[in-house]
Structure formats: C-alpha cells, structure tokens
Design an enzyme around this catalytic site. Structure first.
Site, PDB file in Angstrom:
ATOM      1  N   SER A  86       0.730  -1.164   0.012  1.00 29.42           N
ATOM      2  CA  SER A  86      -0.016  -0.013  -0.220  1.00 29.42           C
ATOM      3  C   SER A  86       0.998   1.335   0.004  1.00 29.42           C
ATOM      4  CB  SER A  86      -0.777  -0.153   1.328  1.00 29.42           C
ATOM      5  OG  SER A  86      -1.474   1.140   1.629  1.00 29.42           O
ATOM      6  N   TYR A  94      -1.558  -0.533  10.690  1.00 31.44           N
ATOM      7  CA  TYR A  94      -1.966  -0.819   9.159  1.00 31.44           C
ATOM      8  C   TYR A  94      -0.488  -0.742   8.496  1.00 31.44           C
ATOM      9  CZ  TYR A  94      -3.782  -0.965   4.336  1.00 31.44           C
ATOM     10  OH  TYR A  94      -4.132  -1.295   3.079  1.00 31.44           O
TER      11      TYR A  94
HETATM   12  P1  NDP Z   1     -11.471  -6.196  -0.127  1.00 31.41           P
HETATM   13  O1  NDP Z   1     -11.995  -5.847   1.552  1.00 31.41           O
HETATM   14  O2  NDP Z   1     -12.451  -6.133  -0.939  1.00 31.41           O
HETATM   15  O3  NDP Z   1     -10.630  -7.527  -0.014  1.00 31.41           O
HETATM   16  C1  NDP Z   1      -9.906  -7.945   0.924  1.00 31.41           C
HETATM   17  C2  NDP Z   1      -9.859  -9.467   0.570  1.00 31.41           C
HETATM   18  O4  NDP Z   1      -9.030  -9.965   1.609  1.00 31.41           O
HETATM   19  C3  NDP Z   1     -11.244 -10.207   0.692  1.00 31.41           C
HETATM   20  O5  NDP Z   1     -11.292 -11.047  -0.266  1.00 31.41           O
HETATM   21  C4  NDP Z   1     -11.170 -11.031   1.964  1.00 31.41           C
HETATM   22  O6  NDP Z   1     -11.891 -12.019   1.889  1.00 31.41           O
HETATM   23  C5  NDP Z   1      -9.641 -11.172   2.339  1.00 31.41           C
HETATM   24  N1  NDP Z   1      -9.280 -11.690   3.585  1.00 31.41           N
HETATM   25  C6  NDP Z   1      -9.475 -11.051   4.784  1.00 31.41           C
HETATM   26  N2  NDP Z   1      -9.091 -11.630   5.822  1.00 31.41           N
HETATM   27  C7  NDP Z   1      -8.753 -12.740   5.156  1.00 31.41           C
HETATM   28  C8  NDP Z   1      -8.206 -14.000   5.823  1.00 31.41           C
HETATM   29  N3  NDP Z   1      -7.910 -14.095   7.068  1.00 31.41           N
HETATM   30  N4  NDP Z   1      -7.848 -15.095   4.962  1.00 31.41           N
HETATM   31  C9  NDP Z   1      -8.046 -14.952   3.665  1.00 31.41           C
HETATM   32  N5  NDP Z   1      -8.482 -13.936   3.030  1.00 31.41           N
HETATM   33  C10 NDP Z   1      -8.765 -13.011   3.778  1.00 31.41           C
HETATM   34  O7  NDP Z   1     -10.356  -4.873   0.125  1.00 31.41           O
HETATM   35  P2  NDP Z   1      -9.265  -4.692  -1.180  1.00 31.41           P
HETATM   36  O8  NDP Z   1      -9.493  -5.583  -2.499  1.00 31.41           O
HETATM   37  O9  NDP Z   1      -9.347  -3.029  -1.205  1.00 31.41           O
HETATM   38  O10 NDP Z   1      -7.899  -5.111  -0.378  1.00 31.41           O
HETATM   39  C11 NDP Z   1      -7.018  -6.065  -1.131  1.00 31.41           C
HETATM   40  C12 NDP Z   1      -5.573  -5.708  -0.848  1.00 31.41           C
HETATM   41  O11 NDP Z   1      -5.374  -4.624  -1.057  1.00 31.41           O
HETATM   42  C13 NDP Z   1      -5.518  -5.809   0.976  1.00 31.41           C
HETATM   43  O12 NDP Z   1      -4.225  -6.263   1.244  1.00 31.41           O
HETATM   44  C14 NDP Z   1      -5.255  -4.225   1.042  1.00 31.41           C
HETATM   45  O13 NDP Z   1      -4.743  -3.889   2.126  1.00 31.41           O
HETATM   46  C15 NDP Z   1      -4.780  -3.530  -0.310  1.00 31.41           C
HETATM   47  N6  NDP Z   1      -4.841  -2.227  -0.778  1.00 31.41           N
HETATM   48  C16 NDP Z   1      -6.088  -1.780  -0.735  1.00 31.41           C
HETATM   49  C17 NDP Z   1      -6.393  -0.444  -1.121  1.00 31.41           C
HETATM   50  C18 NDP Z   1      -7.677   0.036  -0.906  1.00 31.41           C
HETATM   51  O14 NDP Z   1      -7.570   1.289  -1.168  1.00 31.41           O
HETATM   52  N7  NDP Z   1      -8.736  -0.518  -1.078  1.00 31.41           N
HETATM   53  C19 NDP Z   1      -5.159   0.393  -0.903  1.00 31.41           C
HETATM   54  C20 NDP Z   1      -3.840  -0.003  -0.792  1.00 31.41           C
HETATM   55  C21 NDP Z   1      -3.789  -1.332  -0.530  1.00 31.41           C
HETATM   56  P3  NDP Z   1     -12.972 -12.930   2.847  1.00 31.41           P
HETATM   57  O15 NDP Z   1     -13.231 -11.876   3.903  1.00 31.41           O
HETATM   58  O16 NDP Z   1     -13.766 -13.742   2.024  1.00 31.41           O
HETATM   59  O17 NDP Z   1     -11.800 -13.870   3.647  1.00 31.41           O
END
Ligand code: NDP
Length: 244
Positions: free
Chosen positions: A140, A153
């Site tokens: 990020s 974070y």
């Molecule tokens: P979402 O919340 O849409 O996606 C997060 C994903 O992580 C979900 O599919 C969730 O699936 C999964 N997840 C969470 N906990 C677990 C776990 N314990 N085991 C397996 N899977 C898990 O957010 P984003 O798509 O935005 O985030 C994706 C990545 O991008 C993250 O690492 C985030 O930090 C990073 N990011 C996002 C930004 C943004 O502005 N959106 C900016 C910078 C980085 P489920 O709950 O079904 O397990």
C-alpha cells in the site's frame, strides 16, 4: 498479454472474494491463466468461479491458518499443475487512533496482512521455484508514507515491502518478486473499519478520490507479463489527485 503464452499456467490469488483480488482473478483468467481463488467467503468464491468458467478453483482458505494454505497448495498442485504466480492480496485495513481499544484489530492486521502473506509464500515457494514463477505482494502507499490513524496498518504494509525487497534478492533468479503499493481503491476495505468515526471519514475520502480494483489488477497482469529477464520490482499506483 497473449492468452496462449499463459495457457497451462496457474495463478493463486489470496483474498479473491472481493475487490482487488476478485478483479485480479478476472484479469488473469482473461489473460489465459487458470486461477485458484482463496478466501474465507466460499459462497463468493463459488460465484466468481461460476462466472469465470473452466480453469478456476475456489478454495476456502484463511491465510492465518497454515493448514488451510497447505491444503490449498496440494489442490493447486494436483488440479492445476502447480502455481506459476502467487498474489498475496488478502488484507484488512482496521484504521483508528492508536490505543488499547483496537488491540484485537492490531492482532488481526498483523496476522492477515503480514504473517498471512509470509505463510502463503513459504507454503507455495517450492511450486513457484520449480516454475520460475512470480510472487506479487499487495502492499500500500501506507507502506511508504503514513498518517495518523494508520500506525499498525502501515507497520504491516512497510513490513511487506521489506519482506519483498529481501526475497527479491534471496530468491533470484528462481522467483521474480513484485510489490505493488496502491493508493485509494474503491472496494469494501474501509467498510470493515471498526472505529465508527474513522470508518465514516475513510469512506467519505474514498468516495471522493479513488481508482478501481481493475486498475490495480491491470498492474498485476502487466508485472507478470514482463519478459522472463525483466523484473518490475516495485510499483506505486494512486489516483492522480491523491496527495499522499
Ligand atoms: P477487500 O476488503 O475488498 O478485499 C480483502 C480480501 O481479503 C477479501 O477477499 C477477504 O476475503 C480477504 N481476507 C481478509 N481476511 C482474510 C483471511 N484471514 N484469510 C483469507 N482472506 C482474507 O479489499 P481490497 O480489495 O481493497 O484489499 C485487497 C488488498 O489490497 C489488501 O491487502 C489491502 O490492504 C490492499 N490495499 C487496498 C487499498 C484500497 O484502497 N482498497 C489500497 C492499498 C492496498 P474474505 O473476507 O472472504 O476472507
């Protein structure tokens, strides 16, 4: 990227049930990869697998549980022939003022964002090595710059950059390592913040300025499409109007 050159290759994407992970699965599948979709919400993975059709594997896996990942790696090996790409994308962003109230959020962020990515990497390492594969870590801009409310974070995302930088050197030439640092991306991520004031502020700022999950997925696809001798090691991708 031609679909033919990726046919027979498999990409494993953690956190594929929504946001950037789901978009990455769609983009890599369209580019010819088989995709293994990992997350906890199996209903969503099943729906995405049904949408994409053949060449998908929906695997319920919590990245904080090594046994889940070991089982997933076995199925990827037997059903898709092994991982050519691992995208460590699963993450949670539980922002808020630093203090004891958010202790459980801190544990969760470290366990999912940092230890989850580390564990998935060591579990899939042999498969990636055997195929001269790609490791793509989703960090990020919070791994490069911080602001109040981001402390833990940011610690996980700075950690992921350090992890990626070291592995790039340690695993060369066998595994190519890319770390991607997105700015604000319109996904459900801020909706999970437990501190109500921080959640409202973050959702409002995302509504004002953000790029799409597909924008980030395109960067993942671009990185893994580079010629074998080229490493796209680090990419920051923000809304052009985002300051930090
Ligand atoms: P979402 O919340 O849409 O996606 C997060 C994903 O992580 C979900 O599919 C969730 O699936 C999964 N997840 C969470 N906990 C677990 C776990 N314990 N085991 C397996 N899977 C898990 O957010 P984003 O798509 O935005 O985030 C994706 C990545 O991008 C993250 O690492 C985030 O930090 C990073 N990011 C996002 C930004 C943004 O502005 N959106 C900016 C910078 C980085 P489920 O709950 O079904 O397990």
């Amino acid at each position: 990227m031609g679909t033919e050159e990726n046919s027979g290759k498999a990409a494993v994407i953690t956190g594929a049930s929504s946001g950037i992970g789901a978009a990455t699965a769609r983009t890599l599948h369209a580019a010819g990869f088989s995709v293994a979709l990992l997350a906890r919400r199996k209903d969503r993975l099943d729906a995405l697998a049904a949408e994409l059709g053949p060449g998908t594997l929906a695997l319920e896996a919590d990245v904080t549980r090594r046994d889940d990942l070991l089982l997933a790696a076995q199925r990827v090996e037997t059903e898709l022939g092994g991982a050519d790409v691992l995208v460590n994308n699963a993450g949670v962003m539980l922002l808020g003022p630093f203090g004891p109230e958010l202790d459980s959020d801190y544990q969760r962020m470290v366990n999912v964002n940092l230890l989850g990515a580390i564990t998935a990497t060591e579990v899939f390492l042999d498969q990636l090595r055997e195929r001269s594969g790609d490791l793509v870590n989703i960090s990020s801009v919070a791994g490069r710059t911080s602001r109040p409310g981001d402390a833990v974070y940011a610690a996980t995302k700075w950690g992921l950059i350090g992890f990626s930088d070291c592995l790039r050197k340690e695993l060369l030439p066998d595994v190519r390592v890319t770390v991607i640092e997105p700015g604000a991306v319109a996904t459900e991520l801020p909706g999970h913040i437990t501190d109500p004031e921080t959640r409202a502020q973050t959702e409002a700022s995302y509504a004002e300025v953000s790029i799409t999950a597909e924008d980030v997925a395109a960067v993942v696809a671009f990185a893994v499409a580079q010629p074998p001798g080229v490493g796209l090691n680090e990419v920051t991708v923000r809304p052009r109007k985002q300051l930090h």
